[in-house]
Write a protein that holds these residues in place. Sequence first.
Motif, short mmCIF file in Angstrom:
data_model
loop_
_atom_site.label_atom_id
_atom_site.label_comp_id
_atom_site.label_asym_id
_atom_site.label_seq_id
_atom_site.Cartn_x
_atom_site.Cartn_y
_atom_site.Cartn_z
N ASP A 60 37.13 117.70 -26.24
CA ASP A 60 36.27 117.12 -26.64
C ASP A 60 35.98 115.72 -26.84
N ASP A 61 36.61 115.57 -28.56
CA ASP A 61 36.73 114.74 -29.31
C ASP A 61 37.66 114.03 -28.74
N TYR A 62 38.68 114.47 -28.16
CA TYR A 62 40.31 113.67 -27.57
C TYR A 62 38.97 113.10 -26.84
N VAL A 63 38.70 113.26 -25.34
CA VAL A 63 38.21 112.62 -24.29
C VAL A 63 37.42 111.93 -25.04
N ASN A 64 36.16 111.76 -25.22
CA ASN A 64 35.25 110.74 -26.19
C ASN A 64 35.56 109.93 -26.82
N GLU A 65 36.95 110.38 -27.76
CA GLU A 65 37.72 109.32 -28.36
C GLU A 65 38.88 108.04 -28.11
N PRO A 86 43.34 111.35 -32.20
CA PRO A 86 41.88 111.27 -32.14
C PRO A 86 42.00 111.68 -33.31
N GLN A 87 42.50 113.33 -33.54
CA GLN A 87 42.44 114.00 -35.03
C GLN A 87 42.03 113.16 -36.17
#
Length: 346
Positions: free
Chosen positions: A126-131, A148-149
């Motif tokens: 979800d972080d990947y998708v959001n960022e 993203p990380q």
Amino acid sequence: MMEDKKYCMESYLTVRYVYDENKCFKEGIIPRKHPDVPLEKKVPCKTAEDIDEGIRNQLEKIDLSKAGMLLSGGMDSAILASYMPKGAKCYTARCIGENAVDETEQAKKYCDIYELEHVIVDVTWDDYVNEMDELMLHDGSPIIPNEPQAYKAALRAKADGCNLIVYGDCADTEFGGMDRLLSKDWKYDEWINRFTFLDASKVLKDGSIAMDTYEKYRKTNGDIDFIGYIQGPYAVSAAGALTNAFECAGLDYIDPFEHLKMAEPLDLKRVRNGESKYLIRQLFKMRYPMLEIPEKKPMSRPAEAWMKNWGGPKRKEFKEDCVTGLTGEQRLLLYSLERFLDLIDA
């Protein structure tokens, strides 16, 4: 700058960035290029002690009171952590997913030895998708899978009051890491087949490998200057991913290894006999005499798990069912490319 979407797609899939600085995916969206250090400005290092001095000289000129570190479990960032002031925050990204690599335990050992504060930053799909979108618009191109990380860790550092990130990405390219790529003398065609991240002809309806990314390094005898290539296109793409993340988060950054270089030609015999980054190994033992040299683990994410249910791109530029047989990392590249095209066409 000329708009050339076809070339930019091919270049991104080949080397993970737009190689030709005069081309862009779309007018007004300019691909960002990592601000690399000219070779003549890099400090030559013959010994581990030279690298030690080179790192000290750089960091002593910087106010590290509000600096944070991007810390993995590997040698390179561990070495840099040993020069940080006591109490400095060190950020380790931990991706959440099946078969994910967790470097937090090893990274904590370095923090404990030098009395640093270890901060673990969990990263999900979800972080990947959001960022992704913010990173891609800032970069002017699709992202590399580790961005993203790094970005989430950078955002945490920013929220913690840091204004600078110290990181150690270029030790591999400057001091003889990448042992698999250095494992032999490569023929030109052989190297292209080995290195190309994703052959555009396999996924684009009208695509081919971006050969201009290789031509500069072709030798007249049919070989390739693979060391030059590693220090060129590979280093630009790898470092650019991290610095894009830092810039997007509003942080300054420094990789001390990027400002150094080997004073003598790399001893490939030593590398091929199991001593990759032999000067860095020596420096690690100087800074951590109580620890064994850690196993090399590049920044990774559970790409296979995250991408296993993705059906592939749907845009007209792509072939049908083109994800069959691709690795999770390759699928991430393709996913990023399609998402970026949707973003700039919106």
